[in-house]
Design an enzyme around this catalytic site. Structure first.
Site, PDB file in Angstrom:
ATOM      1  N   TYR A   1      -4.898  -1.176  -2.297  1.00  0.00           N
ATOM      2  CA  TYR A   1      -4.703  -1.599  -3.545  1.00  0.00           C
ATOM      3  C   TYR A   1      -4.200  -0.743  -4.381  1.00  0.00           C
ATOM      4  CZ  TYR A   1      -7.074  -6.044  -2.217  1.00  0.00           C
ATOM      5  OH  TYR A   1      -7.599  -7.145  -1.545  1.00  0.00           O
TER       6      TYR A   1
ATOM      7  N   LYS B   1     -13.350   2.330   8.904  1.00  0.00           N
ATOM      8  CA  LYS B   1     -12.426   2.353  10.162  1.00  0.00           C
ATOM      9  C   LYS B   1     -11.807   3.791  10.328  1.00  0.00           C
ATOM     10  CE  LYS B   1     -10.112   0.174  13.569  1.00  0.00           C
ATOM     11  NZ  LYS B   1     -10.803  -0.626  14.740  1.00  0.00           N
TER      12      LYS B   1
ATOM     13  N   ASP C   1     -14.509  -3.628  11.962  1.00  0.00           N
ATOM     14  CA  ASP C   1     -14.256  -4.799  12.917  1.00  0.00           C
ATOM     15  C   ASP C   1     -15.472  -5.172  13.495  1.00  0.00           C
ATOM     16  OD1 ASP C   1     -13.814  -2.055  14.118  1.00  0.00           O
ATOM     17  OD2 ASP C   1     -12.933  -2.618  15.935  1.00  0.00           O
TER      18      ASP C   1
ATOM     19  N   ASP D   1     -14.824 -12.892   2.306  1.00  0.00           N
ATOM     20  CA  ASP D   1     -14.400 -13.859   2.288  1.00  0.00           C
ATOM     21  C   ASP D   1     -14.875 -14.509   3.722  1.00  0.00           C
ATOM     22  OD1 ASP D   1     -12.681 -14.350   0.167  1.00  0.00           O
ATOM     23  OD2 ASP D   1     -11.094 -15.041   1.172  1.00  0.00           O
TER      24      ASP D   1
HETATM   25  C1  LIG Z   1      -5.909 -12.605  -5.477  1.00  0.00           C
HETATM   26  C2  LIG Z   1      -6.332 -11.134  -4.749  1.00  0.00           C
HETATM   27  C3  LIG Z   1      -5.310  -9.978  -5.190  1.00  0.00           C
HETATM   28  C4  LIG Z   1      -7.838 -10.926  -4.536  1.00  0.00           C
HETATM   29  C5  LIG Z   1      -7.693  -9.621  -3.943  1.00  0.00           C
HETATM   30  O1  LIG Z   1      -7.312  -9.246  -2.684  1.00  0.00           O
HETATM   31  O2  LIG Z   1      -8.786  -8.772  -4.334  1.00  0.00           O
HETATM   32  C6  LIG Z   1      -8.497 -12.014  -3.896  1.00  0.00           C
HETATM   33  O3  LIG Z   1      -8.198 -11.963  -2.594  1.00  0.00           O
HETATM   34  C7  LIG Z   1      -9.980 -11.514  -4.146  1.00  0.00           C
HETATM   35  O4  LIG Z   1     -10.692 -11.176  -3.384  1.00  0.00           O
HETATM   36  O5  LIG Z   1     -10.348 -11.445  -5.397  1.00  0.00           O
HETATM   37  C1  LIG Z   2     -11.081   1.734  19.414  1.00  0.00           C
HETATM   38  C2  LIG Z   2     -10.147   1.158  18.468  1.00  0.00           C
HETATM   39  C3  LIG Z   2      -9.204   2.210  18.140  1.00  0.00           C
HETATM   40  C4  LIG Z   2      -9.628  -0.222  18.720  1.00  0.00           C
HETATM   41  C5  LIG Z   2      -8.606  -0.648  17.798  1.00  0.00           C
HETATM   42  O1  LIG Z   2      -8.746  -0.369  16.623  1.00  0.00           O
HETATM   43  O2  LIG Z   2      -7.693  -1.169  18.225  1.00  0.00           O
HETATM   44  C6  LIG Z   2     -10.551  -1.296  19.114  1.00  0.00           C
HETATM   45  O3  LIG Z   2     -11.121  -1.664  17.928  1.00  0.00           O
HETATM   46  C7  LIG Z   2      -9.800  -2.443  19.737  1.00  0.00           C
HETATM   47  O4  LIG Z   2      -9.514  -3.517  18.849  1.00  0.00           O
HETATM   48  O5  LIG Z   2      -9.288  -2.327  20.647  1.00  0.00           O
END
Ligand SMILES: CC(C)[C@H](C(=O)O)[C@@H](O)C(=O)O
Ligand SMILES: CC(C)[C@H](C(=O)O)[C@@H](O)C(=O)O
Lengths: 322, 322
Positions: free
Chosen positions: A120, A163, A195, A223
């Site tokens: 951001y 990450k 993830d 979200d």
């Molecule tokens: C509208 C957008 C810029 C905003 C964000 O990414 O923060 C929204 O997704 C949120 O989570 O409030």
């Molecule tokens: C281990 C890591 C680097 C990898 C990635 O982020 O791609 C894993 O999370 C995946 O999705 O295979």
């Protein structure tokens, strides 16, 4: 003492749910004065700036601002507003309620989202016709400030999302700075890849209480959690700064139902409860939350929750329970 | 003709599920020769490079490589391996199966994850004691190459994930490049914000078929989908390049169960089925998938799916159904 609150309904259902939240705030008996300010697509459509200087200025000087939603111009409105109140953390609770269908009924998680940097902070450029870049920024100071807040918010401990296996320097700095501050404060942490958290939230959300996140990770994970608790209609949020703060539902303008008077006001009313917390009206904040919980459990409910009540029906029912 | 396949079991349950997938591949009757190569923590622990040059070289020259998992060194192993096979797309199907408990029973989504850039292109630096940066890279050419693949993969249309309201230049370039290629090929697309997709996957996954994603978005959205279909034990993936490809389960080394012989081999066997697709053994690929589906529906099942079968039991049951 009169509490002056800036209210920015914005676009779409923002125009319906912000007045609902004002009704609830007024019913608490606290002496509020509401100053309404304009922002959003409807301002831009009339040739103005989606975030007029005057609105920005009002938010930047008020103790507290309540925002609804903005349409296409959302990023041009909400990001500068978060900045105007100098908010360094976006607090996003995601919990389920008795009476509301949820994919994961036991969920009760709060995201503390870093609110100033990450992608951001967004320095972008189109280097060549083929290649574009964005400079993601992570600072020790912003991470530490977030961590101090997290230690007060969750002295029982929290999870740090990152990450850092890929973004070693930046998310490594984020993770390590947050963990160091927590250690210095005697607060326990665990750390987890964003993830992996996305998956575990779907499988075992009860393992999480508070999750401290970089900006975009907090956006996506909160979200996703809205999906797990049954939709965006229930998720409030608070953008907290040292001197002022801005409160907003996590949902958007919902153009499909805007203008019909059936928007679910709960997310905005719960955001107003966070505003009461921030101004130290703790009892009133709890009362509002209890009232919302009562209405969610026993109705009336808006169509998004399977009912056929209007925004006004739900708002009145909340007010009656206060 | 003998098909030479490089196999890299790696660490933890990789050592259990890769041999299982080899058994299944051998049972197809195709003339395979398997060349085993080492990588992962166990190599690093003995003072070596977690990805030895020899292993990298084997993957970079083989038609197809089957990889298991790596532990702490995962990023140092899998990212260079994806690069070694020149893969530009990571194909990640996430679907539910009769007989397997899933949060969202109707789910059947394939993620096409950009596999070369985004934050993974990762130029990072610690500018000052306080500030670190990462340069995220998005190119038109990589986005277009992914889009060409997507048009062949999903001629019926696909969704493009992005966060172009914040990352206007970079994700804007990604979104627009993908949409332009699709239009030129007469393929329909819709576009959606990655945070909104995270939520909608929880609420209405049946609205999605194929989702084309920037690298990190694909990482998070596919892991989240693993949660929705019942865990990582079922998700295969293919890293596809022009000349060669690498197949791997989405799961990791599962240190909690490694060495016990109870790891679920299905994700790796399904990855082997994608390998068969890639080498144009379409019937054999379908047979393997049908066999896995039969075993998931009727058992035996490993403990992660509520059963008490071993990896060998499940593998034998798959082979019997071929
Ligand atoms: C509208 C957008 C810029 C905003 C964000 O990414 O923060 C929204 O997704 C949120 O989570 O409030
Ligand atoms: C281990 C890591 C680097 C990898 C990635 O982020 O791609 C894993 O999370 C995946 O999705 O295979």
């Amino acid at each position: 003492m009169t509490e002056e609150i800036v209210v920015i309904p914005g676009d779409g259902i923002g125009q319906e749910v912000v007045p609902a939240a004002i009704d609830v705030l007024q019913a608490t008996g606290i002496d509020f004065e509401f100053v309404e300010a304009a922002a959003g697509d409807h301002v831009a459509d009339e040739g103005g700036d989606p975030l007029p200087d005057e609105t920005r200025e009002l938010a930047a000087t008020a103790d507290a601002t309540l925002f609804g939603a903005a349409g296409e111009s959302a990023a041009d409105v909400i990001l500068p507003l978060r900045d105007a109140v100098d908010s360094f953390v976006n607090v996003r609770p995601a919990r389920t309620y008795p009476g509301v269908d949820a994919l994961k009924p036991g969920m009760d998680v709060v995201f503390l989202r870093e609110n100033t940097e990450g992608v951001y902070a967004g320095h972008e450029s189109r280097l060549t016709d083929d290649v574009s870049t964005l400079t993601r920024v992570v600072s020790k100071s912003a991470s530490e400030r977030l961590a101090e807040y997290a230690c007060e918010f969750a002295p029982e401990g929290f999870t740090v999302a990152h990450k850092a296996n890929v973004m070693r320097e930046t998310d490594g700095l984020f993770r390590d700075s947050v963990v160091d501050v927590a250690e210095a404060n005697g607060v326990e942490t665990d750390t987890a890849l964003m993830d992996a958290i996305a998956m575990h939230l779907c499988l075992r959300p009860e393992e999480y209480d508070t999750i401290v996140c970089p900006n975009l990770a907090g956006d996506v994970l909160s979200d996703l959690s809205a999906g797990l608790v049954g939709g965006l209609g229930l998720l409030p949020s608070a953008n907290i700064g040292e001197e002022r703060a801005l409160f907003e539902p996590v949902h958007g303008t919902a153009p499909d139902i805007a203008g019909q008077g059936v928007a679910n006001p709960c997310a905005t009313v719960l955001s107003a409860a966070m505003l009461l917390d921030y101004l130290d009206y703790d009892d009133e904040a709890d009362n509002v939350r209890d009232a919302v919980e009562g209405v969610l459990a026993h109705g009336p409910r808006t169509p998004d929750l399977g009912g056929d009540a209007t925004t006004t029906d739900v708002t009145n029912a909340i007010v009656e329970r206060l």
